[in-house]
Design a protein around this motif. Structure first.
Motif, PDB file in Angstrom:
ATOM      1  N   LEU A 132      16.120  16.517 -13.922  1.00  0.00           N
ATOM      2  CA  LEU A 132      15.725  16.035 -12.599  1.00  0.00           C
ATOM      3  C   LEU A 132      15.931  14.531 -12.581  1.00  0.00           C
ATOM      4  O   LEU A 132      15.547  13.842 -13.530  1.00  0.00           O
ATOM      5  CB  LEU A 132      14.245  16.381 -12.370  1.00  0.00           C
ATOM      6  CG  LEU A 132      13.476  15.620 -11.315  1.00  0.00           C
ATOM      7  CD1 LEU A 132      13.974  15.990  -9.933  1.00  0.00           C
ATOM      8  CD2 LEU A 132      11.992  15.910 -11.436  1.00  0.00           C
ATOM      9  N   VAL A 133      16.524  14.011 -11.521  1.00  0.00           N
ATOM     10  CA  VAL A 133      16.719  12.570 -11.354  1.00  0.00           C
ATOM     11  C   VAL A 133      15.896  12.128 -10.156  1.00  0.00           C
ATOM     12  O   VAL A 133      15.947  12.759  -9.100  1.00  0.00           O
ATOM     13  CB  VAL A 133      18.208  12.225 -11.116  1.00  0.00           C
ATOM     14  CG1 VAL A 133      18.391  10.722 -10.943  1.00  0.00           C
ATOM     15  CG2 VAL A 133      19.078  12.750 -12.242  1.00  0.00           C
ATOM     16  N   CYS A 134      15.145  11.046 -10.327  1.00  0.00           N
ATOM     17  CA  CYS A 134      14.358  10.542  -9.195  1.00  0.00           C
ATOM     18  C   CYS A 134      14.270   9.019  -9.243  1.00  0.00           C
ATOM     19  O   CYS A 134      14.440   8.405 -10.288  1.00  0.00           O
ATOM     20  CB  CYS A 134      12.971  11.166  -9.158  1.00  0.00           C
ATOM     21  SG  CYS A 134      12.137  11.238 -10.713  1.00  0.00           S
ATOM     22  N   ALA A 135      14.038   8.459  -8.077  1.00  0.00           N
ATOM     23  CA  ALA A 135      13.846   7.019  -7.963  1.00  0.00           C
ATOM     24  C   ALA A 135      12.375   6.720  -8.176  1.00  0.00           C
ATOM     25  O   ALA A 135      11.508   7.376  -7.599  1.00  0.00           O
ATOM     26  CB  ALA A 135      14.297   6.542  -6.590  1.00  0.00           C
ATOM     27  N   ASP A 136      12.084   5.766  -9.016  1.00  0.00           N
ATOM     28  CA  ASP A 136      10.749   5.278  -9.341  1.00  0.00           C
ATOM     29  C   ASP A 136       9.939   6.255 -10.189  1.00  0.00           C
ATOM     30  O   ASP A 136       9.579   5.942 -11.299  1.00  0.00           O
ATOM     31  CB  ASP A 136       9.979   4.885  -8.088  1.00  0.00           C
ATOM     32  CG  ASP A 136       8.714   4.119  -8.423  1.00  0.00           C
ATOM     33  OD1 ASP A 136       8.739   3.325  -9.390  1.00  0.00           O
ATOM     34  OD2 ASP A 136       7.698   4.315  -7.745  1.00  0.00           O
ATOM     35  N   PHE A 173       9.377   9.856  -3.808  1.00  0.00           N
ATOM     36  CA  PHE A 173      10.159  10.132  -2.601  1.00  0.00           C
ATOM     37  C   PHE A 173      10.284  11.639  -2.481  1.00  0.00           C
ATOM     38  O   PHE A 173       9.991  12.370  -3.414  1.00  0.00           O
ATOM     39  CB  PHE A 173      11.545   9.482  -2.691  1.00  0.00           C
ATOM     40  CG  PHE A 173      11.477   7.981  -2.787  1.00  0.00           C
ATOM     41  CD1 PHE A 173      11.457   7.194  -1.639  1.00  0.00           C
ATOM     42  CD2 PHE A 173      11.430   7.354  -4.024  1.00  0.00           C
ATOM     43  CE1 PHE A 173      11.379   5.814  -1.728  1.00  0.00           C
ATOM     44  CE2 PHE A 173      11.349   5.972  -4.120  1.00  0.00           C
ATOM     45  CZ  PHE A 173      11.321   5.202  -2.965  1.00  0.00           C
ATOM     46  N   PHE A 174      10.747  12.112  -1.340  1.00  0.00           N
ATOM     47  CA  PHE A 174      10.951  13.548  -1.170  1.00  0.00           C
ATOM     48  C   PHE A 174      12.133  14.042  -2.002  1.00  0.00           C
ATOM     49  O   PHE A 174      12.329  15.228  -2.160  1.00  0.00           O
ATOM     50  CB  PHE A 174      11.147  13.909   0.301  1.00  0.00           C
ATOM     51  CG  PHE A 174       9.907  13.700   1.122  1.00  0.00           C
ATOM     52  CD1 PHE A 174       8.741  14.408   0.839  1.00  0.00           C
ATOM     53  CD2 PHE A 174       9.902  12.807   2.172  1.00  0.00           C
ATOM     54  CE1 PHE A 174       7.597  14.214   1.587  1.00  0.00           C
ATOM     55  CE2 PHE A 174       8.757  12.607   2.938  1.00  0.00           C
ATOM     56  CZ  PHE A 174       7.605  13.310   2.635  1.00  0.00           C
ATOM     57  N   GLY A 175      12.914  13.136  -2.515  1.00  0.00           N
ATOM     58  CA  GLY A 175      14.074  13.459  -3.333  1.00  0.00           C
ATOM     59  C   GLY A 175      15.032  12.289  -3.327  1.00  0.00           C
ATOM     60  O   GLY A 175      14.761  11.236  -2.734  1.00  0.00           O
ATOM     61  N   GLN A 218      17.610   7.320  -1.136  1.00  0.00           N
ATOM     62  CA  GLN A 218      18.810   6.626  -0.667  1.00  0.00           C
ATOM     63  C   GLN A 218      18.642   6.189   0.790  1.00  0.00           C
ATOM     64  O   GLN A 218      18.984   5.061   1.136  1.00  0.00           O
ATOM     65  CB  GLN A 218      20.032   7.526  -0.796  1.00  0.00           C
ATOM     66  CG  GLN A 218      20.490   7.682  -2.239  1.00  0.00           C
ATOM     67  CD  GLN A 218      21.683   8.596  -2.352  1.00  0.00           C
ATOM     68  OE1 GLN A 218      21.606   9.771  -2.023  1.00  0.00           O
ATOM     69  NE2 GLN A 218      22.787   8.054  -2.812  1.00  0.00           N
ATOM     70  N   ALA A 219      18.108   7.066   1.619  1.00  0.00           N
ATOM     71  CA  ALA A 219      17.908   6.749   3.037  1.00  0.00           C
ATOM     72  C   ALA A 219      16.956   5.564   3.213  1.00  0.00           C
ATOM     73  O   ALA A 219      17.125   4.764   4.139  1.00  0.00           O
ATOM     74  CB  ALA A 219      17.373   7.972   3.786  1.00  0.00           C
ATOM     75  N   GLU A 279      15.073  17.369  -6.747  1.00  0.00           N
ATOM     76  CA  GLU A 279      13.620  17.386  -6.600  1.00  0.00           C
ATOM     77  C   GLU A 279      13.189  18.220  -5.396  1.00  0.00           C
ATOM     78  O   GLU A 279      12.173  18.913  -5.438  1.00  0.00           O
ATOM     79  CB  GLU A 279      13.110  15.950  -6.466  1.00  0.00           C
ATOM     80  CG  GLU A 279      11.631  15.805  -6.611  1.00  0.00           C
ATOM     81  CD  GLU A 279      11.195  14.365  -6.769  1.00  0.00           C
ATOM     82  OE1 GLU A 279      10.013  14.162  -7.090  1.00  0.00           O
ATOM     83  OE2 GLU A 279      12.008  13.432  -6.578  1.00  0.00           O
ATOM     84  N   GLU A 280      13.992  18.194  -4.335  1.00  0.00           N
ATOM     85  CA  GLU A 280      13.680  18.973  -3.140  1.00  0.00           C
ATOM     86  C   GLU A 280      13.596  20.470  -3.461  1.00  0.00           C
ATOM     87  O   GLU A 280      12.740  21.173  -2.936  1.00  0.00           O
ATOM     88  CB  GLU A 280      14.740  18.760  -2.046  1.00  0.00           C
ATOM     89  CG  GLU A 280      14.867  17.326  -1.572  1.00  0.00           C
ATOM     90  CD  GLU A 280      15.860  16.474  -2.374  1.00  0.00           C
ATOM     91  OE1 GLU A 280      16.281  15.447  -1.842  1.00  0.00           O
ATOM     92  OE2 GLU A 280      16.197  16.815  -3.527  1.00  0.00           O
TER      93      GLU A 280
END
Length: 164
Positions: free
Chosen positions: A91-95, A100-102, A107-108, A134-135
């Protein structure tokens, strides 16, 4: 090669064995550690920075995490890669997971650069990991395993990355 959502959901269902919650039946800790080490080395090379790691998590179906430092990402947000003990799921995620929702949401919101995400995904795919968004992992879990009592709304994330 990016797998379709239907293929990834089929993979999650295939890996879901109610008799083996924390790790799969033929889990090899040494092989998982070597692959994780290769991932860390690859990300450190790709981002030209030392990445923080956590590995060999106890009482969890998550094997470990690699954190790409915020200062090396284009948007200044750290990138977290979570690796499951099951089927080389990643799984890759920001922070952080759940921040985030994914990745599309990150990115948005301007927190995750597409080139940085592509770099991480390429490393994972090259090493044979199946990257699960993640979604998809946040969908309600409807498999056969009995997840821990403390999980209020079980999701696929709880099944393959959660604690027991």
């Amino acid at each position: 090669m990016t797998e379709s959502e239907a293929d990834l959901l089929a993979l999650l269902r295939e890996l879901d064995d109610p008799e083996w919650l924390e790790w799969p039946r033929h889990y090899n800790r040494s092989v998982t550690a070597v692959l994780f080490g290769d991932l860390v080395a690859r990300l450190e090379g790709d981002f030209a920075a030392r990445c923080a790691t956590e590995q060999d998590a106890q009482d969890s179906s998550e094997y470990g995490r690699v954190v790409v430092p915020a200062e090396t990402s284009v948007r200044g947000t750290r990138i977290v890669v979570c690796v499951s003990k099951f089927g080389s799921l990643a799984l890759v995620c920001a922070d952080n997971p759940g921040a985030f929702f994914g990745t599309e949401d990150a990115q948005a919101e301007g927190e995750l650069d597409a080139a940085d995400l592509a770099k991480v995904n390429r490393a994972l795919i090259d090493l044979g990991y199946a990257v699960v968004p993640e979604e998809l992992l946040e969908r309600n879990y409807d498999g056969p395993s009995r997840l821990p009592w403390h999980v209020q709304r079980p999701s696929w994330w709880h099944r393959f990355f959660g604690t027991f």
